[in-house]
Design a protein around this motif. Structure first.
Motif, mmCIF file in Angstrom:
data_model
loop_
_atom_site.group_PDB
_atom_site.id
_atom_site.type_symbol
_atom_site.label_atom_id
_atom_site.label_comp_id
_atom_site.label_asym_id
_atom_site.label_seq_id
_atom_site.Cartn_x
_atom_site.Cartn_y
_atom_site.Cartn_z
ATOM 1 N N HIS A 100 0.757 -1.368 -0.170
ATOM 2 C CA HIS A 100 -0.042 0.302 0.016
ATOM 3 C C HIS A 100 0.730 1.527 0.350
ATOM 4 O O HIS A 100 0.328 2.092 0.462
ATOM 5 N N GLN A 131 -7.441 -8.561 4.545
ATOM 6 C CA GLN A 131 -8.548 -7.456 3.835
ATOM 7 C C GLN A 131 -8.156 -6.317 5.393
ATOM 8 O O GLN A 131 -8.267 -4.831 4.801
ATOM 9 N N THR A 132 -7.655 -6.173 5.909
ATOM 10 C CA THR A 132 -7.969 -5.679 8.085
ATOM 11 C C THR A 132 -6.690 -4.661 7.365
ATOM 12 O O THR A 132 -7.343 -3.192 7.188
ATOM 13 N N ALA A 134 -5.846 -3.835 4.359
ATOM 14 C CA ALA A 134 -6.411 -3.180 2.789
ATOM 15 C C ALA A 134 -7.169 -2.397 3.464
ATOM 16 O O ALA A 134 -7.398 -1.385 2.836
ATOM 17 N N ASN A 135 -8.170 -2.797 4.418
ATOM 18 C CA ASN A 135 -9.159 -1.962 4.642
ATOM 19 C C ASN A 135 -8.588 -0.357 5.423
ATOM 20 O O ASN A 135 -9.237 0.761 5.376
ATOM 21 N N GLY A 138 -8.125 1.165 1.617
ATOM 22 C CA GLY A 138 -9.190 1.412 1.222
ATOM 23 C C GLY A 138 -9.187 1.394 -0.940
ATOM 24 O O GLY A 138 -10.122 1.628 -0.962
ATOM 25 N N LYS A 140 -7.410 -1.191 -2.832
ATOM 26 C CA LYS A 140 -8.157 -2.635 -3.239
ATOM 27 C C LYS A 140 -8.033 -3.750 -2.099
ATOM 28 O O LYS A 140 -8.084 -3.328 -1.276
ATOM 29 N N ASP A 141 -8.655 -5.061 -2.545
ATOM 30 C CA ASP A 141 -8.916 -5.801 -2.044
ATOM 31 C C ASP A 141 -7.422 -6.275 -1.545
ATOM 32 O O ASP A 141 -6.460 -6.006 -2.288
ATOM 33 N N ALA A 142 -8.147 -7.358 -0.346
ATOM 34 C CA ALA A 142 -6.151 -8.416 0.025
ATOM 35 C C ALA A 142 -5.730 -9.096 -1.146
ATOM 36 O O ALA A 142 -7.168 -9.564 -2.121
ATOM 37 N N GLN A 143 -4.605 -9.432 -1.568
ATOM 38 C CA GLN A 143 -3.922 -10.166 -2.387
ATOM 39 C C GLN A 143 -3.503 -11.535 -1.554
ATOM 40 O O GLN A 143 -3.330 -11.461 -0.393
#
Length: 377
Positions: A100, A131-132, A134-135, A138, A140-143
């Motif tokens: 990120h 995802q935590t 990633a959030n 905001g 992109k989603d988790a990879q």
């Protein structure tokens, strides 16, 4: 270029220690954790004792329960930058995750640290899974792990090219003509990859080392592949000495398969440590941590519990083959660092503990990388 002094000894300084309950010890200095003095004191101590590298962990994860997670922490690059004036030899290697974080920002931050430290900076590359995290951004989603490390490979390439986007003699500072920079020696990198499209050039001149050290922990098949292809220093974990030697040999083979000289990388074994006056005292300290956590401690690599001479013997034993050194990871800081600097390092070092000051790359026997754009029109 001076010969590196083996075994290399690094320390991993994360919070009050890698055990999640380390802050509960009365000597943890947890109340100082978010002060500059806590970090400059620890890093100055390690520097004076002759520690080669200090790794400063970082993550966007908070309020979780893993080994090195805590409820809050300072930015690792900022800590390293603050510690420059409190140190004069030790390599300062903060973690900067790339999932990120824009590579342009990473390149500028680490190059600035290399300039400020007169050539003692490194970059520990990591990814941000789940995802935590990633959030928090905001965007992109988790990879999955493969995608995370493929993106990291692109980021490393971008950062490396940006570090080279100024030639070594691009700053001419010609007062007579008013030309500070020779524009012919600044280069667009024109990188187009799966994850990034970056034109460049950087806004930061090429740093004293040319390229700061790139450090990667080879934790799984994906990170190992990227480390073998790109890292100067590779951290490995193992359950024991024999496994560590086998793992190091595998990593060097992977580097050779990636087209690199396997002798051009340095491999460090992670060793988690509880150091006390005796093995019984060390077991007592570990038992206290386990009692607070309510669970048995499960190490991620070799776990040493005992007195300083035994740890010195372990380090000497494990570095007799393909392993160049160790990263000592105290379960409790600062008491663990006290033991390392006062009792372990004197058993491994002779003469001046700060022998071989200067560029970090030179001291590790890695040399200065050739400039990617030099000589190009």
């Amino acid at each position: 270029m001076p010969e590196p002094r083996f075994p290399l000894v690094a320390v991993d300084l994360y919070g009050t220690g890698i055990h999640p309950q380390s802050w509960r010890r009365p000597d943890s200095r947890a109340e100082d954790l978010f002060t500059a003095g806590y970090w400059t004191g620890l890093l100055g101590q390690a520097d004076s004792a002759g520690v080669d590298l200090a790794f400063l962990g970082d993550s966007f994860a908070i309020a979780t329960t893993g080994h090195a997670d805590q409820r809050g922490h300072l930015d690792a690059v900022a800590i390293a930058a603050r510690a420059v004036a409190a140190t004069d030899r030790i390599g300062l290697v903060p973690t900067v995750t790339v999932t990120h974080t824009e590579p342009f920002h990473v390149s500028k931050a680490i190059a600035s640290l290399d300039h400020a430290s007169l050539g003692r900076a490194g970059w520990q590359v990591d990814v941000s899974a789940g995802q935590t995290q990633a959030n928090l951004f905001g965007r992109k989603d988790a990879q999955d792990a493969e995608s995370l490390w493929a993106e990291a490979a692109d980021a490393i390439e971008v950062v490396s090219l940006l570090w080279d986007s100024w030639e070594d003699d691009a700053e001419i500072r010609d007062a007579a003509t008013g030309r500070f920079v020779d524009r012919d020696k600044l280069h667009y990198i024109d990188f187009e990859g799966t994850h990034f499209t970056v034109k460049g050039p950087s806004i930061t001149p090429r740093s004293p080392q040319g390229q700061s050290l790139v450090v990667i922990g080879a934790r799984d098949e994906h990170s190992t592949r990227i480390a073998a292809a790109h890292a100067d220093v590779i951290r490995i974990g193992a359950s024991g000495v024999d496994v560590a030697r086998q793992r190091a040999a595998q990593v060097r083979t992977a580097a050779e398969e990636a087209g690199r000289d396997p002798g051009s990388i340095r491999i460090l074994l992670d060793v988690e440590v509880v150091i006390a006056e005796s093995a019984d005292a060390a077991e007592h300290d570990l038992a206290q941590l386990e009692n607070w956590s309510g669970s048995r401690y499960e190490p991620e690599s070799v776990l040493y519990r005992g007195a300083a001479p035994g740890l010195a013997r372990l380090i000497t034993d494990v570095t007799a083959g393909d392993v160049d050194g160790v990263t000592l990871r105290p379960l409790t800081v600062p008491s663990g660092l006290d033991a390392i600097t006062e009792h372990v390092l004197p058993l491994l070092r002779s003469g001046d503990p700060k022998q071989g000051s200067g560029l970090l790359r030179d001291r590790l026997g890695l040399g200065r990388p050739a400039h990617h754009f030099a000589g190009q029109d």
